[in-house]
Design a protein around this motif. Structure first.
Motif, PDB file in Angstrom:
ATOM      1  N   SER A   1       0.870  -1.152  -0.088  1.00  0.00           N
ATOM      2  CA  SER A   1      -0.150   0.025   0.120  1.00  0.00           C
ATOM      3  C   SER A   1       0.714   1.215   0.196  1.00  0.00           C
ATOM      4  CB  SER A   1      -1.034   0.042   1.322  1.00  0.00           C
ATOM      5  OG  SER A   1      -0.282   0.185   2.356  1.00  0.00           O
ATOM      6  N   ARG A   2       2.219   1.244  -0.605  1.00  0.00           N
ATOM      7  CA  ARG A   2       2.868   2.456  -0.606  1.00  0.00           C
ATOM      8  C   ARG A   2       3.685   2.085  -1.938  1.00  0.00           C
ATOM      9  NH1 ARG A   2       5.501   2.720   4.709  1.00  0.00           N
ATOM     10  NH2 ARG A   2       5.320   0.760   5.364  1.00  0.00           N
ATOM     11  N   PRO A   3       4.436   3.215  -2.634  1.00  0.00           N
ATOM     12  CA  PRO A   3       5.094   3.348  -3.680  1.00  0.00           C
ATOM     13  C   PRO A   3       6.614   2.840  -3.192  1.00  0.00           C
ATOM     14  CG  PRO A   3       4.975   5.685  -3.021  1.00  0.00           C
ATOM     15  CD  PRO A   3       3.822   4.765  -2.046  1.00  0.00           C
ATOM     16  N   TYR A   4       7.253   2.072  -3.958  1.00  0.00           N
ATOM     17  CA  TYR A   4       8.744   1.786  -3.649  1.00  0.00           C
ATOM     18  C   TYR A   4       9.569   2.179  -4.902  1.00  0.00           C
ATOM     19  CZ  TYR A   4       6.859  -1.384  -0.202  1.00  0.00           C
ATOM     20  OH  TYR A   4       6.182  -2.062   0.735  1.00  0.00           O
ATOM     21  N   ARG A   5      10.799   2.445  -4.446  1.00  0.00           N
ATOM     22  CA  ARG A   5      12.015   2.853  -5.286  1.00  0.00           C
ATOM     23  C   ARG A   5      12.840   1.591  -5.814  1.00  0.00           C
ATOM     24  NH1 ARG A   5      13.997   5.979  -2.292  1.00  0.00           N
ATOM     25  NH2 ARG A   5      15.764   4.672  -1.389  1.00  0.00           N
ATOM     26  N   VAL A   6      12.795   1.558  -7.135  1.00  0.00           N
ATOM     27  CA  VAL A   6      13.735   0.382  -7.478  1.00  0.00           C
ATOM     28  C   VAL A   6      14.496   0.811  -8.291  1.00  0.00           C
ATOM     29  CG1 VAL A   6      13.305  -1.618  -9.021  1.00  0.00           C
ATOM     30  CG2 VAL A   6      11.756  -1.098  -7.707  1.00  0.00           C
ATOM     31  N   ARG A   7      15.748   0.374  -7.927  1.00  0.00           N
ATOM     32  CA  ARG A   7      17.154   0.803  -8.772  1.00  0.00           C
ATOM     33  C   ARG A   7      17.296  -0.032  -9.934  1.00  0.00           C
ATOM     34  NH1 ARG A   7      19.831   4.253  -5.231  1.00  0.00           N
ATOM     35  NH2 ARG A   7      19.263   3.712  -2.883  1.00  0.00           N
ATOM     36  N   ALA A   8      17.840   0.614 -11.179  1.00  0.00           N
ATOM     37  CA  ALA A   8      18.212  -0.193 -12.117  1.00  0.00           C
ATOM     38  C   ALA A   8      19.504   0.295 -12.968  1.00  0.00           C
ATOM     39  CB  ALA A   8      16.907  -0.132 -13.168  1.00  0.00           C
ATOM     40  N   GLY A   9      20.484  -0.441 -12.519  1.00  0.00           N
ATOM     41  CA  GLY A   9      21.712   0.114 -12.730  1.00  0.00           C
ATOM     42  C   GLY A   9      21.924   1.332 -12.155  1.00  0.00           C
ATOM     43  N   ASP A  10      22.246   2.533 -12.945  1.00  0.00           N
ATOM     44  CA  ASP A  10      22.502   3.833 -12.126  1.00  0.00           C
ATOM     45  C   ASP A  10      21.353   4.640 -12.309  1.00  0.00           C
ATOM     46  OD1 ASP A  10      22.497   4.094 -15.043  1.00  0.00           O
ATOM     47  OD2 ASP A  10      24.143   5.481 -15.205  1.00  0.00           O
ATOM     48  N   ARG A  11      20.064   4.143 -12.542  1.00  0.00           N
ATOM     49  CA  ARG A  11      18.751   4.777 -12.594  1.00  0.00           C
ATOM     50  C   ARG A  11      18.004   3.990 -11.432  1.00  0.00           C
ATOM     51  NH1 ARG A  11      18.946   8.216 -17.288  1.00  0.00           N
ATOM     52  NH2 ARG A  11      20.421   7.449 -18.901  1.00  0.00           N
ATOM     53  N   GLU A  12      16.859   4.702 -11.393  1.00  0.00           N
ATOM     54  CA  GLU A  12      15.736   4.327 -10.530  1.00  0.00           C
ATOM     55  C   GLU A  12      14.394   4.761 -11.020  1.00  0.00           C
ATOM     56  OE1 GLU A  12      15.596   7.152  -6.882  1.00  0.00           O
ATOM     57  OE2 GLU A  12      17.203   5.523  -6.753  1.00  0.00           O
TER      58      GLU A  12
END
Length: 817
Positions: free
Chosen positions: A201-212
Motif C-alpha cells: 500500500s505504498r510506492p517503492y523505489r527500484v534501482r536499475a543500474g545507475d537509474r531508478e
C-alpha cells in the motif's frame, strides 16, 4: 490521521489483428454476430465504460458517466489506432477522461505502453528501446502530453527493462506483488518479500543500474477476486472487498492499488461496468477512500521504501517469463492433453529471422539512411499517419542524401520489414495452447510479410531457413504436424502482391462499381479508360489501373481484364500497362464482336494479352469475397423466397387447420412459412424506415404477421428486422438531436420504440440513450416536457432525472395529483 487512497487500474488491450498486407482486420467468425473481436469487445466493454449507466432500483437510468475519468488506465497503442478509425465516439471519451483528470489533479489517468505488447525482457535491447519509444510517441500524439507512467506488457520486468524506462523519462510503473524479491526502508536492512509478504500500500523505489523509478504493486488478492471471483457482482460486494484492502495498524498513508484486465469490465463480466460506476459514485459521495491516479499518489505519498524485483517476472506466468518461451504449463484454451513444446522453437525461429532482418537492414540501408536505427525509432511517425503525409519531412531528416524515388521505395520497404519484425513478437502469439491458433498464426503472418519485404528490398530469400526452423515446433494437431506445415497451409496462402490487390479491385469493381479513384485498404488507386460490356456469354471489363502502396510507395501500372461467366466463375488477368495504343488494340480484340463472340475465341484473345497467372474469386480478400458472394447469391435467394412464399400461401389454410387439430405441421411447410413471414416483416420495416409507409398504417400488418407466426408455431428470423428498426430509431434520434422537426421526430420515435416492445424485439439502445442524454444536457428544453418525458420512458430513463437534466423544474405535488 493517515489517508486512504484508492487507485483502480484497467489494462485495456487487444492483440493487433490486421492483415499485414492490407492493414485492416478481416472478418472473424468466432466474434459473431460482430465483424471481429475488436468490434465485439468495443461494444461489450470499451463503449460501456465510456458511458456507464447508473440506475435506480427499477433499472431506470439516472446518470451516464465516463468510467475512464476515475480509472487509471492504459490502452494498447494498436487498439487506440483501431478505436480512432472505427469507434471515434469511444476514442474521444478516452482522450477526454485523461484531459479531465489532468485539469483537475495535475496528473492524467492514462499510462503509456510498449507499442506492440511484446515481452520486453525477452526483446533484444535495440527492439526493447524501439518498442518503448514507439509507445511514447503514440501516447504523445494522442494525449498531447508526455506520460508519467508506463504499463509493461504482462507486467514483464527485469532490471534492463526498468532502466530503459527510466532512461526515457518514465517516473513510475505498476507490477504484481509477486514480482518483489525483497524490500527495505531507506538504506536499512533488506527484508524478504517473496510470495507477496510485504506491504503493497505504498510506492517503492527500484534501482536499475545507475537509474531508478517508482513502482506501485497492486493488491493481488483483491485483483484476483475482481477478475475471477464475485467482487464485481454488485456495488456492495465491490465496496466491501476494497475496504478489506486497508489496515488501520499500518499507521501510514495507504494507497490501495488494484490492477485488472480492462476487458473484465463488461466483456468477461457482463454488467461490471455498471457495478464499477455505481461503486465509484458511492465512494465519491462518501469521500473516503479518496480516488486517485498513480501520478497523484506519487505526489501525495513520499517514496521512502526500496524494493528489489524478481528478475524476469510477470503477472500472468507463475514461472516468470516461461509462458513466452517454454512449455511451462501456463496456457489458455485447447485440449487437456495438449502441450506447448512449440513455444521455444517458435521463439528461436523468430529470433533467427529478426537477426537476419536486422543484418540485412543495416547492410541494405547503407547510403540511404543516415542512422538506420534512429530512422526506425522515428518511423513510428509515419505509422501513426496512415495517409503518410509526412514522408517528405521524414526523409529530409533521416536520408543520408537526397534520394531518388526508387531509393525511397527501397528505404520504406526496409523500414516496413523492420516494423513487421517488431509486430511478430506480440505476446499473444505464445499465450495460448496451440501453435496453429489464431494469435500465433497472426504473428507468423507478420513474419511472412517481413520475409516478402526482405526479398523485394534486397533480393534475399529468408524463407527457407525460417521454414526449416519452424519445422522444429510441434503442433498438437496431427494433420498440421509442425510449424512448417502451419506456415505452409495457414500463412503462405495469405501472402499478397500488388498484382493481387489490383485483381481484387478489378473483380470487386465488376460486381459493384467503384469510383474511378480513391483509397482501398492501405493503397491509393486510379482507373483509366475502363470499358465494361458483353463479349459472347461473358461480362467483360478492361482498363488501366494505377496502384500505389501508402506504406512503401511502390507502384503498379497495369492493364487488367476481368471476365465473369456467371455465378461465382470469374477470371482476371493483370499485366504491365503496355501503352495507350496497345491497350486500344487489346480492347478491339476483346470487344470487337460483342455478344457474337464465341467463348473459345474470347479465351484465346485474353490468353494472348494476359499470359500471367489467372486470379479468381478466391483471390479477393476475405471481407470482399463474402460481400461479392452475397451479391451473387441475392438473385437466387429472391427466386427461392418467391417460391417459398407461393408454397406458403397455397398451404396456409391447411397449416392453420393442422394447428387447430393440434397436429404437427410438416417441416417443409414450416420452412416456407418462416421464409415468407420473415420476408414480409423485413420488407415492411424497410418501407417504414424509408418513409414509404406510415408507422400507424404498417403496424396492424406487422402485429398481424407476428401473431400469425405464433399461431402457426413458426420461428421468425428477426435479426434483419431488428437491424432495420434500430436504424430507424437511431435516424430519428439523430433528427431530434439535430433539431430537425424535433417534436414530430420524437413522437415517431416513441411510436417505433413502443411498437418494437409490443413485437418482442430486443433492441440495443445504447447509442440512442447516449445521444438523448448528451442532447438533454445541452438543449433538452427545446423539446416540450411531455414529449421529452415520453421519449425518456421508452429509452429507459428515469423521467424526473432526465427532465431535471434538461432544465425542467420538478412538478408541484398538486400538479402530480
Amino acid at each position: 490521521m493517515p489517508r486512504r487512497l484508492l487507485c483502480l487500474h484497467g489494462h485495456f488491450y487487444q492483440p493487433p489483428r490486421e492483415n499485414p498486407w492490407i492493414d485492416e482486420i478481416e472478418v472473424q467468425d468466432s466474434a459473431d454476430p460482430f465483424h471481429d473481436w475488436n468490434e465485439r469487445i468495443a461494444t461489450e466493454c470499451y463503449g460501456p465504460n465510456a458511458a456507464a449507466r447508473i440506475k435506480d432500483g427499477a433499472g431506470r437510468i439516472v446518470d451516464i458517466v465516463s468510467g475512464y475519468r476515475h480509472l487509471s488506465f492504459n490502452f494498447g497503442p494498436t487498439l487506440l489506432a483501431w478505436l480512432e478509425r472505427h469507434r471515434p465516439d469511444v476514442y474521444g471519451r478516452v482522450l477526454e477522461a485523461d484531459a479531465w483528470s489532468l485539469e483537475r489533479t495535475g496528473h492524467g489517468n492514462a499510462l503509456a505502453q510498449a507499442y506492440h505488447h511484446a515481452i520486453l525482457p525477452l526483446c533484444s535491447p535495440r527492439d526493447r528501446r524501439t518498442e518503448i519509444r514507439w509507445g511514447l510517441a503514440d501516447f504523445q500524439r494522442r494525449f498531447h502530453r508526455a506520460p508519467e507512467g508506463f504499463w509493461l506488457p504482462e507486467t514483464a520486468a527485469d532490471s534492463p527493462t526498468l532502466a530503459a524506462l527510466a532512461a526515457e523519462g518514465i517516473r513510475f510503473t505498476l507490477l504484481s506483488p509477486y514480482q518483489v524479491r525483497r524490500i527495505r526502508l531507506d538504506e536499512g536492512d533488506w527484508r524478504d518479500a517473496t510470495e507477496a509478504r510485504f506491504d503493497p500500500s505504498r510506492p517503492y523505489r527500484v534501482r536499475a543500474g545507475d537509474r531508478e523509478l517508482a513502482v506501485f504493486f497492486y493488491d493481488g488478492h483483491i485483483a484476483r477476486d475482481l477478475a475471477f471471483g464475485q467482487a464485481l457482482s454488485t456495488p456492495e460486494a465491490l465496496l466491501s472487498r476494497l475496504e478489506d484492502g486497508y489496515d488501520d495498524t499500518r499507521g501510514h498513508d495507504e494507497i490501495l492499488t488494484v490492477a485488472i484486465d480492462g476487458e473484465t469490465l463488461g466483456h468477461h463480466k457482463k454488467g461490471a461496468d455498471e457495478v464499477l460506476a455505481a461503486a465509484l459514485r458511492r465512494l465519491a459521495a462518501k469521500g473516503e477512500p479518496r480516488i486517485v491516479n498513480l501520478g497523484q499518489a506519487l505526489e501525495l505519498v513520499p517514496v521512502r521504501w526500496e524494493a528489489e524485483i524478481a528478475e524476469g517476472s510477470s503477472w500472468s506466468c507463475a514461472h516468470g517469463l516461461e509462458r513466452w518461451r517454454s512449455d511451462c504449463g501456463c496456457n489458455a484454451g485447447g485440449e487437456p492433453a495438449w502441450n506447448q513444446a512449440w513455444r521455444a522453437p517458435l521463439r528461436s525461429a523468430l529470433d533467427g529471422l529478426r537477426d537476419r532482418c536486422a543484418a540485412l537492414y543495416e547492410r541494405a540501408s547503407a547510403g540511404l539512411l543516415a542512422d538506420p536505427w534512429r530512422a526506425r525509432d522515428r518511423y513510428v511517425e509515419l505509422v501513426l499517419d496512415p495517409e503518410r503525409r509526412d514522408v517528405e519531412r521524414f526523409f529530409r531528416v533521416e536520408a543520408a542524401r537526397p534520394l531518388a524515388r526508387e531509393e525511397r521505395v527501397r528505404a520504406l520497404r526496409l523500414l516496413e520489414m523492420e516494423r513487421q519484425a517488431l509486430r511478430m513478437y506480440t505476446s499473444c502469439g505464445w499465450f495460448f495452447s496451440e501453435l496453429s491458433g489464431l494469435e500465433t498464426v497472426q504473428v507468423l503472418k507478420y513474419a511472412a510479410r517481413a520475409i516478402q519485404l526482405a526479398r523485394e528490398a534486397a533480393g534475399e530469400d529468408l524463407e527457407p531457413e525460417f521454414a526449416e526452423a519452424l519445422g522444429r515446433a510441434p503442433s498438437n494437431v496431427p494433420a498440421l504436424r509442425d510449424g512448417r506445415r502451419v506456415y505452409e497451409q495457414l500463412v503462405r496462402p495469405s501472402v499478397a502482391s500488388l498484382e493481387r490487390v489490383a485483381a481484387h479491385l478489378a473483380i470487386a469493381g465488376l460486381v459493384q462499381p467503384l469510383p474511378d479513384s480513391g483509397r482501398l485498404f492501405c493503397y491509393r488507386y486510379r482507373v483509366r479508360g475502363r470499358r465494361v460490356g458483353r463479349a459472347g456469354a461473358a461480362t467483360l471489363a478492361l482498363g488501366r489501373l494505377e496502384l500505389e502502396s501508402l506504406a512503401t510507395g511502390e507502384r503498379l501500372d497495369a492493364l487488367v481484364c476481368v471476365m465473369h461467366f456467371g455465378a461465382a466463375d470469374f477470371r482476371c488477368g493483370v499485366e504491365p500497362w503496355p501503352g495507350e495504343a496497345a491497350q486500344a488494340a487489346v480492347e478491339e480484340a476483346l470487344f470487337a464482336r460483342g455478344e457474337a463472340a464465341s467463348l473459345p475465341e474470347l479465351l484465346r484473345a485474353v490468353d494472348r494479352a494476359f499470359g500471367g497467372r489467372d486470379y479468381t474469386l478466391r483471390d479477393l480478400f476475405l471481407d470482399e469475397r463474402r460481400r461479392v458472394a452475397e451479391i451473387l447469391l441475392a438473385d437466387s435467394m429472391r427466386r427461392y423466397e418467391y417460391d417459398f412464399t407461393r408454397i406458403f400461401e397455397d398451404n396456409r389454410r391447411l397449416m392453420e387447420f393442422l394447428r387447430e387439430l393440434d397436429s404437427p405441421v410438416p417441416g417443409p411447410l414450416r420452412a416456407a412459412a418462416d421464409v415468407s413471414l420473415s420476408r414480409r416483416l423485413s420488407s415492411l420495416t424497410r418501407r417504414i424506415g424509408a418513409g414509404e409507409v406510415a408507422l400507424r398504417d404498417g403496424e396492424p400488418e406487422l402485429r398481424g404477421t407476428v401473431e400469425l407466426a405464433r399461431r402457426l408455431g413458426v420461428g421468425l428470423h428477426l435479426d434483419p428486422v431488428r437491424r432495420q428498426v434500430l436504424e430507424v430509431v437511431e435516424a430519428r434520434m439523430a433528427d431530434v438531436a439535430a433539431g430537425r422537426g424535433a417534436a414530430a421526430r420524437a413522437a415517431e420515435l416513441v411510436e417505433v420504440l413502443s411498437l418494437a416492445s409490443r413485437l418482442g424485439l430486443t433492441l440495443d439502445l445504447w447509442a440512442a440513450q447516449n445521444r438523448l442524454w448528451d442532447w438533454a444536457g445541452a438543449n433538452g428544453a427545446a423539446l416540450d416536457r411531455d414529449s421529452l418525458a415520453a421519449l425518456g420512458r421508452e429509452l429507459w430513463f428515469d423521467e424526473e432525472t432526465l427532465l431535471a437534466r434538461a432544465g425542467y423544474a420538478p412538478l408541484a405535488p398538486e400538479a402530480i395529483a
